[in-house]
Write a protein that holds these residues in place. Structure first.
Motif, short mmCIF file in Angstrom:
data_model
loop_
_atom_site.label_atom_id
_atom_site.label_comp_id
_atom_site.label_asym_id
_atom_site.label_seq_id
_atom_site.Cartn_x
_atom_site.Cartn_y
_atom_site.Cartn_z
N HIS A 9 0.87 -1.18 0.00
CA HIS A 9 0.00 0.00 0.00
C HIS A 9 0.90 1.23 0.00
O HIS A 9 1.70 1.40 0.91
N PRO A 10 0.76 2.09 -1.01
CA PRO A 10 1.65 3.26 -1.11
C PRO A 10 1.46 4.29 -0.01
O PRO A 10 2.33 5.12 0.23
N ASP A 11 0.33 4.26 0.71
CA ASP A 11 0.07 5.21 1.78
C ASP A 11 -0.71 4.52 2.89
O ASP A 11 -1.88 4.83 3.13
N LEU A 12 -0.07 3.61 3.55
CA LEU A 12 -0.77 2.83 4.58
C LEU A 12 -1.26 3.72 5.71
O LEU A 12 -2.34 3.48 6.26
N GLN A 13 -0.52 4.75 6.07
CA GLN A 13 -0.96 5.62 7.16
C GLN A 13 -2.23 6.37 6.80
O GLN A 13 -3.05 6.67 7.66
N GLY A 14 -2.41 6.68 5.53
CA GLY A 14 -3.61 7.36 5.08
C GLY A 14 -4.72 6.41 4.66
O GLY A 14 -5.81 6.85 4.29
N ALA A 15 -4.45 5.14 4.72
CA ALA A 15 -5.43 4.12 4.31
C ALA A 15 -6.50 3.96 5.39
O ALA A 15 -6.34 4.40 6.52
N VAL A 16 -7.57 3.29 5.02
CA VAL A 16 -8.59 3.00 6.02
C VAL A 16 -8.65 1.51 6.30
O VAL A 16 -8.21 1.06 7.35
N VAL A 17 -9.11 0.72 5.35
CA VAL A 17 -9.30 -0.71 5.63
C VAL A 17 -7.97 -1.46 5.70
O VAL A 17 -7.78 -2.29 6.60
N ASN A 18 -7.04 -1.20 4.81
CA ASN A 18 -5.76 -1.91 4.86
C ASN A 18 -5.00 -1.60 6.15
O ASN A 18 -4.38 -2.49 6.74
N LYS A 19 -5.07 -0.37 6.59
CA LYS A 19 -4.42 0.01 7.85
C LYS A 19 -5.06 -0.74 9.02
O LYS A 19 -4.37 -1.26 9.89
N ARG A 20 -6.38 -0.85 9.00
CA ARG A 20 -7.09 -1.55 10.08
C ARG A 20 -6.74 -3.03 10.08
O ARG A 20 -6.57 -3.64 11.15
N TRP A 21 -6.64 -3.62 8.89
CA TRP A 21 -6.26 -5.03 8.82
C TRP A 21 -4.88 -5.26 9.41
O TRP A 21 -4.66 -6.22 10.16
N TRP A 161 -18.17 0.24 8.84
CA TRP A 161 -17.95 -0.55 7.63
C TRP A 161 -16.55 -1.16 7.63
O TRP A 161 -16.36 -2.32 7.27
N ILE A 162 -15.59 -0.39 8.06
CA ILE A 162 -14.20 -0.89 8.13
C ILE A 162 -14.13 -2.02 9.15
O ILE A 162 -13.55 -3.08 8.89
N GLU A 163 -14.71 -1.80 10.31
CA GLU A 163 -14.67 -2.82 11.36
C GLU A 163 -15.36 -4.11 10.93
O GLU A 163 -14.95 -5.20 11.30
N LYS A 164 -16.39 -3.96 10.13
CA LYS A 164 -17.12 -5.13 9.64
C LYS A 164 -16.23 -6.04 8.79
O LYS A 164 -16.50 -7.23 8.64
N TYR A 169 -11.87 -11.09 7.31
CA TYR A 169 -10.48 -11.18 6.87
C TYR A 169 -9.72 -12.20 7.73
O TYR A 169 -9.00 -13.06 7.20
N LEU A 170 -9.87 -12.12 9.02
CA LEU A 170 -9.22 -13.10 9.90
C LEU A 170 -9.71 -14.52 9.62
O LEU A 170 -8.90 -15.47 9.59
#
Length: 176
Positions: A9-21, A161-164, A169-170
Motif C-alpha cells: 500500500h503506497p500510503d498505509l498511514q492514510g489508508a482505512v481498511v488496509n491500515k485496520r487489517w 464498515w471498516i470494522e465489519k 479477513y481473519l
C-alpha cells in the motif's frame, strides 16, 4: 504455521481498511508476519535476495493491497518481476522455490461487488480480472487460492464498515 502477509500500500498511514487489517494482524504475532513493501523499499529498490529468502520460509503467503485501475500497486508488479525470476521461481534448474506454497490475495476495492458483474459497470467478475495473478502463481507451481475481497470502501469508509471487514479477513486467513 505462520502466514506471511505482504502488504503493498503506497500510503498505509492514510489508508482505512488496509491500515485496520494490519493493526489487527499485529495482535497475533504468533500467527502472522507482516512485511510492508512500501515501508521497506520507499525508493522502489527491492532487495531480491532478501525477498526470496523470506518467501522460502513460509508455506502460506498473502498479498494484501488496494485494487485500483483494475490492478495492483506498482511496487507489487515490480516485486513480481524482480523476485519471481528464472532460475529461482521457475525454470528447469530453479527448484521452483514457490512450488506448493499457498498463495492468496487480500484486496480492498472502492466500488461495490455488483459493479464487478456482467451487468455491472465494469462488466467482469473480479476473478476474471485477477487471472494474471492466478496464472503467474500457477506458472511458478504455487497453489493459488481464491482471493479475499472487501468492497465498497470508496462509498462507505465509516468506522463501522471498516470494522465489519476485520473478522471476515481473519476467518479467511485462518482458513488457508
Amino acid at each position: 504455521m505462520k502466514t506471511l502477509v505482504i502488504v503493498i500500500h503506497p500510503d498505509l498511514q492514510g489508508a482505512v481498511v488496509n491500515k485496520r487489517w494490519v493493526e489487527e494482524l499485529k495482535k497475533f504475532p504468533d500467527q502472522y508476519v507482516i512485511h510492508q513493501l512500501h515501508e521497506c523499499y520507499p525508493d522502489g529498490v527491492i532487495d531480491v535476495a532478501y525477498e526470496q529468502q523470506l518467501v522460502e520460509q513460509y508455506d502460506q503467503i498473502v498479498f494484501q493491497f488496494p485494487y485500483y485501475w483494475f490492478n495492483c500497486p506498482w511496487l507489487f508488479k515490480k516485486w513480481l518481476d524482480e523476485v519471481l525470476i528464472h532460475g529461482w521461481a521457475y525454470g528447469s534448474e530453479s527448484g521452483y522455490k514457490v512450488s506448493g506454497k499457498k498463495i492468496a490475495l487480500a484486496i480492498s476495492l472502492g466500488v461495490d461487488e455488483v459493479d464487478y458483474q456482467p451487468t455491472g459497470i465494469y462488466h467482469y467478475p473480479l476473478a476474471d480480472l485477477l487471472r494474471p495473478f492466478e496464472l503467474s502463481f500457477e506458472y511458478v507451481k504455487a497453489s493459488y487460492l481464491p482471493p479475499f475481497a472487501y468492497y465498497g470502501i470508496e462509498y462507505n469508509s465509516s468506522e463501522e464498515w471498516i470494522e465489519k471487514s476485520v473478522q471476515p479477513y481473519l476467518d479467511f486467513l485462518n482458513a488457508l
